[in-house]
Structure formats: structure tokens, C-alpha cells
Design a protein around this motif. Structure first.
Motif, PDB file in Angstrom:
ATOM      1  N   MET A  89     -26.071 -32.353   0.686  1.00  0.00           N
ATOM      2  CA  MET A  89     -26.104 -32.621   2.119  1.00  0.00           C
ATOM      3  C   MET A  89     -26.872 -33.898   2.451  1.00  0.00           C
ATOM      4  SD  MET A  89     -24.870 -31.326   4.951  1.00  0.00           S
ATOM      5  CE  MET A  89     -24.739 -29.537   5.053  1.00  0.00           C
ATOM      6  N   ASP A  90     -27.895 -34.233   1.648  1.00  0.00           N
ATOM      7  CA  ASP A  90     -28.702 -35.430   1.918  1.00  0.00           C
ATOM      8  C   ASP A  90     -27.884 -36.708   1.829  1.00  0.00           C
ATOM      9  OD1 ASP A  90     -30.899 -33.840   2.291  1.00  0.00           O
ATOM     10  OD2 ASP A  90     -31.653 -34.088   0.241  1.00  0.00           O
ATOM     11  N   GLN A  91     -26.773 -36.669   1.059  1.00  0.00           N
ATOM     12  CA  GLN A  91     -25.938 -37.855   0.892  1.00  0.00           C
ATOM     13  C   GLN A  91     -24.925 -38.028   2.021  1.00  0.00           C
ATOM     14  OE1 GLN A  91     -24.147 -36.751  -2.833  1.00  0.00           O
ATOM     15  NE2 GLN A  91     -25.592 -37.940  -4.046  1.00  0.00           N
ATOM     16  N   LEU A  94     -23.279 -36.594   8.979  1.00  0.00           N
ATOM     17  CA  LEU A  94     -22.377 -35.747   9.757  1.00  0.00           C
ATOM     18  C   LEU A  94     -21.791 -36.531  10.925  1.00  0.00           C
ATOM     19  CD1 LEU A  94     -24.376 -32.395   9.870  1.00  0.00           C
ATOM     20  CD2 LEU A  94     -22.598 -33.080   8.266  1.00  0.00           C
ATOM     21  N   GLN A  95     -20.490 -36.401  11.109  1.00  0.00           N
ATOM     22  CA  GLN A  95     -19.820 -37.074  12.217  1.00  0.00           C
ATOM     23  C   GLN A  95     -19.165 -36.027  13.117  1.00  0.00           C
ATOM     24  OE1 GLN A  95     -17.529 -40.136  10.129  1.00  0.00           O
ATOM     25  NE2 GLN A  95     -19.317 -41.462  10.068  1.00  0.00           N
ATOM     26  N   ASP A  96     -17.926 -36.202  13.507  1.00  0.00           N
ATOM     27  CA  ASP A  96     -17.360 -35.274  14.483  1.00  0.00           C
ATOM     28  C   ASP A  96     -16.773 -34.022  13.826  1.00  0.00           C
ATOM     29  OD1 ASP A  96     -15.686 -37.343  13.481  1.00  0.00           O
ATOM     30  OD2 ASP A  96     -14.069 -36.686  14.780  1.00  0.00           O
ATOM     31  N   GLU A  97     -16.621 -32.975  14.651  1.00  0.00           N
ATOM     32  CA  GLU A  97     -16.030 -31.725  14.186  1.00  0.00           C
ATOM     33  C   GLU A  97     -14.513 -31.841  14.213  1.00  0.00           C
ATOM     34  OE1 GLU A  97     -15.909 -27.480  16.205  1.00  0.00           O
ATOM     35  OE2 GLU A  97     -17.873 -27.809  15.276  1.00  0.00           O
ATOM     36  N   LEU A  98     -13.867 -31.438  13.113  1.00  0.00           N
ATOM     37  CA  LEU A  98     -12.407 -31.540  13.009  1.00  0.00           C
ATOM     38  C   LEU A  98     -11.708 -30.228  13.325  1.00  0.00           C
ATOM     39  CD1 LEU A  98     -12.236 -33.568   9.668  1.00  0.00           C
ATOM     40  CD2 LEU A  98     -12.081 -34.467  11.996  1.00  0.00           C
ATOM     41  N   ALA A 102     -12.432 -18.741  11.599  1.00  0.00           N
ATOM     42  CA  ALA A 102     -13.237 -17.558  11.293  1.00  0.00           C
ATOM     43  C   ALA A 102     -14.153 -17.801  10.098  1.00  0.00           C
ATOM     44  CB  ALA A 102     -12.309 -16.373  11.019  1.00  0.00           C
ATOM     45  N   TYR A 103     -13.717 -18.668   9.196  1.00  0.00           N
ATOM     46  CA  TYR A 103     -14.482 -18.924   7.970  1.00  0.00           C
ATOM     47  C   TYR A 103     -15.698 -19.806   8.223  1.00  0.00           C
ATOM     48  CZ  TYR A 103     -11.839 -23.196   8.509  1.00  0.00           C
ATOM     49  OH  TYR A 103     -11.297 -24.334   9.033  1.00  0.00           O
ATOM     50  N   GLY A 104     -15.651 -20.671   9.235  1.00  0.00           N
ATOM     51  CA  GLY A 104     -16.703 -21.660   9.465  1.00  0.00           C
ATOM     52  C   GLY A 104     -16.131 -22.863  10.183  1.00  0.00           C
ATOM     53  N   THR A 105     -16.585 -24.045   9.824  1.00  0.00           N
ATOM     54  CA  THR A 105     -16.130 -25.257  10.499  1.00  0.00           C
ATOM     55  C   THR A 105     -15.699 -26.315   9.483  1.00  0.00           C
ATOM     56  OG1 THR A 105     -18.380 -26.167  10.516  1.00  0.00           O
ATOM     57  CG2 THR A 105     -17.696 -24.907  12.452  1.00  0.00           C
ATOM     58  N   VAL A 106     -14.931 -27.302   9.979  1.00  0.00           N
ATOM     59  CA  VAL A 106     -14.596 -28.482   9.185  1.00  0.00           C
ATOM     60  C   VAL A 106     -15.111 -29.691   9.960  1.00  0.00           C
ATOM     61  CG1 VAL A 106     -12.772 -29.875   8.133  1.00  0.00           C
ATOM     62  CG2 VAL A 106     -12.519 -27.387   8.266  1.00  0.00           C
ATOM     63  N   LYS A 107     -15.901 -30.526   9.300  1.00  0.00           N
ATOM     64  CA  LYS A 107     -16.454 -31.709   9.950  1.00  0.00           C
ATOM     65  C   LYS A 107     -16.120 -32.961   9.154  1.00  0.00           C
ATOM     66  CE  LYS A 107     -20.358 -29.298  12.087  1.00  0.00           C
ATOM     67  NZ  LYS A 107     -21.824 -29.141  12.150  1.00  0.00           N
ATOM     68  N   ARG A 108     -15.979 -34.051   9.879  1.00  0.00           N
ATOM     69  CA  ARG A 108     -15.852 -35.333   9.192  1.00  0.00           C
ATOM     70  C   ARG A 108     -17.248 -35.797   8.823  1.00  0.00           C
ATOM     71  NH1 ARG A 108     -13.071 -40.635  11.805  1.00  0.00           N
ATOM     72  NH2 ARG A 108     -14.555 -40.113  13.440  1.00  0.00           N
ATOM     73  N   VAL A 109     -17.405 -36.244   7.597  1.00  0.00           N
ATOM     74  CA  VAL A 109     -18.703 -36.744   7.138  1.00  0.00           C
ATOM     75  C   VAL A 109     -18.490 -38.070   6.425  1.00  0.00           C
ATOM     76  CG1 VAL A 109     -19.663 -34.412   6.869  1.00  0.00           C
ATOM     77  CG2 VAL A 109     -18.571 -35.523   4.906  1.00  0.00           C
ATOM     78  N   THR A 114     -21.069 -43.922  -1.361  1.00  0.00           N
ATOM     79  CA  THR A 114     -19.784 -44.575  -1.620  1.00  0.00           C
ATOM     80  C   THR A 114     -19.099 -45.102  -0.361  1.00  0.00           C
ATOM     81  OG1 THR A 114     -18.660 -42.444  -1.419  1.00  0.00           O
ATOM     82  CG2 THR A 114     -19.325 -43.109  -3.631  1.00  0.00           C
ATOM     83  N   LYS A 115     -19.674 -44.769   0.825  1.00  0.00           N
ATOM     84  CA  LYS A 115     -19.072 -45.155   2.111  1.00  0.00           C
ATOM     85  C   LYS A 115     -17.671 -44.569   2.282  1.00  0.00           C
ATOM     86  CE  LYS A 115     -22.667 -47.748   2.841  1.00  0.00           C
ATOM     87  NZ  LYS A 115     -23.779 -47.155   3.623  1.00  0.00           N
ATOM     88  N   VAL A 116     -17.412 -43.425   1.668  1.00  0.00           N
ATOM     89  CA  VAL A 116     -16.111 -42.772   1.759  1.00  0.00           C
ATOM     90  C   VAL A 116     -16.167 -41.674   2.816  1.00  0.00           C
ATOM     91  CG1 VAL A 116     -14.472 -41.277   0.526  1.00  0.00           C
ATOM     92  CG2 VAL A 116     -15.433 -43.276  -0.608  1.00  0.00           C
ATOM     93  N   ALA A 117     -15.197 -41.679   3.738  1.00  0.00           N
ATOM     94  CA  ALA A 117     -15.088 -40.605   4.729  1.00  0.00           C
ATOM     95  C   ALA A 117     -14.515 -39.371   4.049  1.00  0.00           C
ATOM     96  CB  ALA A 117     -14.187 -41.029   5.882  1.00  0.00           C
ATOM     97  N   MET A 118     -15.089 -38.214   4.339  1.00  0.00           N
ATOM     98  CA  MET A 118     -14.638 -36.954   3.754  1.00  0.00           C
ATOM     99  C   MET A 118     -14.532 -35.900   4.842  1.00  0.00           C
ATOM    100  SD  MET A 118     -17.041 -36.711   0.346  1.00  0.00           S
ATOM    101  CE  MET A 118     -17.089 -38.045  -0.875  1.00  0.00           C
ATOM    102  N   ALA A 119     -13.773 -34.862   4.561  1.00  0.00           N
ATOM    103  CA  ALA A 119     -13.745 -33.676   5.416  1.00  0.00           C
ATOM    104  C   ALA A 119     -14.581 -32.616   4.712  1.00  0.00           C
ATOM    105  CB  ALA A 119     -12.316 -33.189   5.613  1.00  0.00           C
TER     106      ALA A 119
END
Length: 391
Positions: A89-91, A94-98, A102-109, A114-119
Motif C-alpha cells: 500500500m505504501d507504493q 489512491l485516486q478515484d473509485e471505479l 458486495a465484495y468491496g471496492t475497486v479504485k484507480r491507483v 513505476t508510474k503505472v496506473a492500476m486498478a
């Protein structure tokens, strides 16, 4: 695949500090996105937490230890075969919520190293050994599922009672939000060809049946690439007739609906996914789910229509070749449906292989349409919430 994983600007060694080629030395095969396992720092003890009762799985450091097969901890996942996914998590910024479910959430990070956007997908763990092992099974599948038609898996880690998966960020989103713009036949063929190739890979190479094929689980990026997601257990835990409500869109094949109603839960085969592919194709071409819930008095009437009614067909704007391809998927008897190999050999997809399709241009139009629709909806909500003007 190794070249695709190690594309400019992003290498697994940037995340792990190890050479990704060491996966070969671990006996995992070239191109598999794994590296040699590394030492990790223990976390605080979990005594007094809900996991304290799971001493066979949770060691004193707070990591989840699955029968010597894998260790899931705050800094990542270490498989006993030498594979490691060391994101934490330290790396991540957190950006916007996608999305949320019921399982939880998906966020863009943003992965800072590496400057790579991930879900980043959050899965809240059930305090049940079988559910915990199901999560491990999914992680095992994710790290082996390397294919151009499958969303890439970058890593996972565990904090408290949640597992976080970091996946490829598909910047145009899910297909169900895009098809309303209209889908020309060449685009439809390109979309379903990618879906079928991904499903065939899962079945042939990993012996996995997706079980949740639908447009919401087909993601698109601005380059025009189409990829499957949510083929692991987390997307399947709640998929049953018992959880079906009116208003839901069922993609279950007739034999699965009949089997579950009779408690015969072994009715799911690869042919059931082929039915779902056909239904998803109709929905993409039609621009709407073909069994609209609002037209049925209850969920049982809707399911009866799927089991006993005539299968839906593509709109008249599509060619006979396209319609024939879909009909091969929507045969009521599972043994009568086409296999993935037969679907790929059908003229509809053979012709697609020889065509040049500007998928990026279609995606650009679809995203602009979606954003315009969202703005209309936002304005409608604001107008509804606005106080009445003073007289």
C-alpha cells in the motif's frame, strides 16, 4: 509474453527489485510474470483479532500461510514455487473509485515506483477456511493467466481482513457502459473474437471455466484492446439462483438454471460459458439486455423465458453470418452448442481476422457518448434536488 510484461516504463523487476527472468530458473517457464521470492518484514501479531482462531492459516506475524503453498502478507504474495508479487500500500497513490460491490471496492491507483496506473480491487475476507483457500486459488489463477485477451495481474497484498489485487487499468471501462453508442458489425466481431480467445485460453491452458461471462466483465482501453476480467472465484462466490432477484440480468445457461432449481449443481460445463457468450453478444449488438427484467412479473418468469422460450437474435442490421454465429452459441441443449475452436473457425470470426478494424476510434466515440450520458444524468439529479424558485 515476456516482452509484453516488460514493456517500456513498466517491468516486474521495478516492483520486486529482482530480475523477472529468474522465473525461468524457478521452473515456471519463460514469460510467466513471476520472480524469485524475497524476504519480507513480519507484521504485528494478530492475537485478539478475528483471525486469531485461524492459527493453521494465520501465523504470529499476521500473514496468511496456506499449507506451505503461499504466504500472503502486507508486502505481497510469496508462492512456494518461487513466485512473488511484492506490491504494498505504501507504493500506491489512491485516486478515484471505479466501482463498488458486495465484495468491496475497486479504485484507480498510481504505482509510484513505476508510474503505472492500476486498478486495485479490495476483497473482504470471509472468516472461513474454505473462503480463504478460494482466495488463494484465485491468486494462483491470476498469476498464471498471461494472455492478450486477459486483464493483466500485477500483484496482491494482505492488510487486516482484506486482500488487495492490483490489476491492469483499462481506461475506457466496461463494455456495458459503452455499447449504447451502437456497435458496427466489424467492431462486434473484434470484441467477441477477443472474448472467445480469452475463454479458450482459460479452458485449454489453465483448465478454468469463467462462469461469469457478461459485458460488465469485458473491459476496454483507449487503444481498442478488449480483455476479460473477474474469471476468478471472487466473482463467483455469490452467483446462484438463491441470490437472484427481480431486476437482475441472468446470463446462466438453461441447463444451469434447471440444474440449480433441482439442486444438481454439477451442471456447469464449458458449454454454459458458450451460452453466456452468445447472450452477451446479443446484448452488445442490441444495446440492451435481451431479457429485460421489467417485462416479467417476477424473476421466475424471466428464468422460465430463458429456459423454455425462443433464444434471442441479433437486430436486423447484422448480417446472416453474424446471426448464424450467435445461434451456434444459443442452442438450448449444451451438447449442441459450438466449441470455442468451432466459434473461431466460423466465417464471422475468420473474416474478422482478415479485417482492419479501427477499434480505437470506436472506443473514443463510445467513451464520449458515455460521458455525455453521465453528464445528462448528473444534471437531471441536480435539477431534481434543486430547491424550488422563490415566488
Amino acid at each position: 509474453m515476456a516482452a509484453r510484461r516488460n514493456r517500456p516504463g513498466f517491468k516486474l523487476s521495478d516492483i520486486t527489485g529482482e530480475d523477472a527472468d529468474s522465473a525461468t530458473a524457478a521452473g515456471l517457464g519463460a514469460g510467466v510474470p513471476t520472480v524469485t521470492a524475497k524476504e519480507w518484514q513480519p507484521r504485528r501479531p494478530v492475537s485478539g483479532t478475528p483471525f486469531a482462531n485461524f492459527h493453521k492459516i494465520v501465523d504470529p506475524s499476521g500473514a496468511l500461510n496456506f499449507n506451505g503453498k503461499a504466504i500472503l502478507h502486507a508486502s505481497g504474495v510469496d508462492f512456494s514455487n518461487g513466485a512473488s508479487f511484492a506490491i504494498n500500500m505504501d507504493q500506491l497513490e489512491l485516486q478515484d473509485e471505479l466501482g463498488k460491490g458486495a465484495y468491496g471496492t475497486v479504485k484507480r491507483v498510481l504505482h509510484r515506483p513505476t508510474k503505472v496506473a492500476m486498478a486495485m480491487k479490495e476483497i473482504r475476507l470471509e472468516l472461513d477456511e474454505s473462503k480463504l483457500n478460494a482466495i488463494l486459488m484465485e491468486l494462483d489463477i491470476l498469476h498464471r493467466a498471461v494472455h492478450p485477451s486477459i486483464v493483466e495481474f500485477y500483484g496482491a497484498f494482505f492488510i487486516e481482513t482484506c486482500v488487495y489485487y492490483c490489476m491492469e487499468f483499462m481506461d475506457a471501462g466496461s463494455l456495458d457502459k459503452l455499447y449504447g453508442v451502437g456497435v458496427p458489425e466489424d467492431v462486434l466481431a473484434r470484441i467477441v473474437a477477443s472474448m472467445v480467445r480469452g475463454l479458450k485460453f482459460l479452458k485449454d491452458d489453465l483448465q478454468i471455466i469463467h462462469r461469469d461471462v457478461k459485458p460488465t466483465n469485458v473491459l476496454v482501453n483507449m487503444k481498442g484492446q478488449v480483455k476479460l476480467c473477474d474469471f476468478g472465484v471472487s466473482g463467483q462466490l455469490e452467483k446462484s439462483l438463491a441470490k437472484t432477484n427481480i431486476g437482475c440480468q441472468s446470463y446462466m445457461a438453461p441447463e444451469r438454471i434447471k440444474g440449480e432449481s433441482q439442486n444438481a449443481l454439477s451442471t456447469y460445463t464449458v458449454s454454459s460459458d458458450v451460452w453466456s457468450v452468445g447472450l452477451a453478444t446479443i446484448e452488445i449488438g442490441l444495446g440492451a439486455y435481451p431479457y429485460p427484467p421489467e417485462t416479467y412479473s417476477n424473476v421466475f418468469a424471466q428464468l422460465q423465458a430463458i429456459v423454455h422460450g425462443d433464444p434471442p437474435v441479433l437486430p436486423a442490421k447484422y448480417t446472416e453470418t453474424a446471426c448464424d454465429w450467435v445461434s451456434k452459441c444459443l442452442v438450448k441443449r449444451p451438447e449442441g452448442r459450438a466449441s470455442y475452436a468451432e466459434l473461431l473457425e466460423h466465417p464471422f470470426l475468420v473474416n474478422d481476422a482478415g479485417n482492419t478494424v479501427d477499434m480505437a476510434a470506436w472506443v473514443s466515440r463510445a467513451v464520449a457518448w458515455r460521458d455525455k450520458q453521465r453528464e445528462k444524468e448528473r444534471q437531471a439529479v441536480l435539477a431534481k434536488e434543486a430547491p424550488p424558485p422563490h415566488e
